[in-house]
Enzyme design. Structure first.
Site, short mmCIF file in Angstrom:
data_model
loop_
_atom_site.label_atom_id
_atom_site.label_comp_id
_atom_site.label_asym_id
_atom_site.label_seq_id
_atom_site.Cartn_x
_atom_site.Cartn_y
_atom_site.Cartn_z
N ASP A 1 0.85 -1.19 0.00
CA ASP A 1 0.00 0.00 0.00
C ASP A 1 0.88 1.24 0.00
O ASP A 1 2.03 1.19 0.44
CB ASP A 1 -0.91 0.02 1.23
CG ASP A 1 -2.21 0.78 0.99
OD1 ASP A 1 -2.14 1.99 0.66
OD2 ASP A 1 -3.30 0.19 1.13
N VAL B 1 0.97 2.07 -6.91
CA VAL B 1 0.64 1.18 -8.02
C VAL B 1 0.78 1.85 -9.38
O VAL B 1 0.78 1.16 -10.41
CB VAL B 1 -0.78 0.57 -7.88
CG1 VAL B 1 -0.88 -0.29 -6.64
CG2 VAL B 1 -1.85 1.65 -7.91
N ASN C 1 -6.09 -5.01 -5.81
CA ASN C 1 -7.23 -4.49 -5.06
C ASN C 1 -7.20 -2.98 -4.89
O ASN C 1 -8.23 -2.36 -4.65
CB ASN C 1 -7.28 -5.17 -3.69
CG ASN C 1 -8.32 -4.54 -2.78
OD1 ASN C 1 -9.52 -4.73 -2.96
ND2 ASN C 1 -7.86 -3.75 -1.81
N TYR D 1 -14.23 7.32 -12.43
CA TYR D 1 -14.17 6.02 -11.74
C TYR D 1 -14.80 4.92 -12.60
O TYR D 1 -14.23 3.84 -12.78
CB TYR D 1 -14.90 6.12 -10.40
CG TYR D 1 -14.96 4.83 -9.63
CD1 TYR D 1 -13.87 4.39 -8.89
CD2 TYR D 1 -16.13 4.06 -9.60
CE1 TYR D 1 -13.93 3.21 -8.16
CE2 TYR D 1 -16.19 2.88 -8.89
CZ TYR D 1 -15.09 2.46 -8.17
OH TYR D 1 -15.15 1.28 -7.45
N LYS E 1 -12.99 1.58 -14.26
CA LYS E 1 -13.36 0.22 -13.88
C LYS E 1 -13.87 -0.58 -15.09
O LYS E 1 -13.64 -1.79 -15.19
CB LYS E 1 -14.40 0.24 -12.76
CG LYS E 1 -13.87 0.74 -11.43
CD LYS E 1 -12.77 -0.18 -10.88
CE LYS E 1 -12.38 0.21 -9.46
NZ LYS E 1 -11.36 -0.71 -8.89
#
Length: 241
Positions: A35, A59, A85, A150, A154
């Site tokens: 993280d 990430v 995730n 968003y 996705k």
């Protein structure tokens, strides 16, 4: 513990990610918990013992990904599962959206998993039963207003999952979980109450619901499953409006 079961989980400091780390640990995995929230990550993994390796990871950085995979392989001897995730929830009306915020959502929610698969590919191919699980969203099943950044990110991740599943078979299975409203810090209490009233299951999801789905998809029980989309939303996608 079985050394051959080694996972790297992103967004592991809290919420779904933290639940996934603990669930996989219970299933006999050694887990690299990654993280960008390093203080929360350290606090959340302090009691989990040597089978969990906390890692700082942005990430969106290919260099960070390379380092994280190398550290995981050095500590545990390889890598058999990657759980992408990490994600950010961003809301804005189209008229108010900014280029910077739109791009940030895409970089974290879609580019990040792509970079992760690239970085982990060599390690995943050396093992048996290797798998990748991407955390998508019900926002990639139906359109939600004021979620352009968003939602499109996705949807992109959903498509990337399908492409990777086709391209990497039979060596690596690639699947997605699509959570609906989950009670995590990403949703404020007002939003949680509003959404809970509209879920056919009668409640919001909890992080453990998603963790159980991920645990199944990376397990030998899902050895004939790739390119699948496991919706974990209490029936939200069945409703209209």
């Amino acid at each position: 513990m079985t050394a051959s079961k080694i996972a790297l989980v992103t967004g592991a400091a809290r919420g779904q990610g933290a639940a996934i780390v603990r669930r996989l640990l219970d299933d006999g995995f050694r887990v690299a918990a990654a993280d960008v929230l390093t203080d929360e990550l350290a606090a959340g993994t302090a009691d989990l013992g040597p089978e969990v390796l906390p890692l700082a990871l942005d990430v969106t950085s290919a260099a960070d990904w390379t380092a994280a995979v190398a550290r995981t392989a050095k500590a545990f001897g390889g890598l058999t599962a990657l759980v992408n995730n990490a994600g950010v929830l961003h809301r804005a009306a189209v008229a108010d959206e900014t280029e910077e915020a739109f791009e940030r959502s895409w970089r974290i929610n879609c580019l990040g998993p792509f970079l992760g698969v690239q970085a982990a590919l060599a390690q995943l191919r050396t093992g048996t039963g290797a798998s990748v699980v991407n955390t998508c969203s019900t926002g990639a099943v139906r359109p939600f207003p004021q979620h352009a950044a968003y939602g499109t990110a996705k949807w992109g991740l959903r498509g990337l999952t399908q492409i990777l599943a086709a391209e990497l078979a039979p060596d690596i299975r690639v699947n997605a979980v699509l959570p609906g409203p989950i009670a995590t810090p990403m949703l404020d209490s007002t939003t949680q109450s509003r959404l809970a009233e509209r879920i056919p299951a009668g409640r919001l999801g909890v992080p453990g619901d998603v963790a159980d789905a991920v645990a199944f998809l990376v397990s030998e029980h899902a050895s004939f499953i790739t390119g699948a989309e496991l919706v974990v939303d209490g029936g939200q996608s069945l409703t209209i409006g």
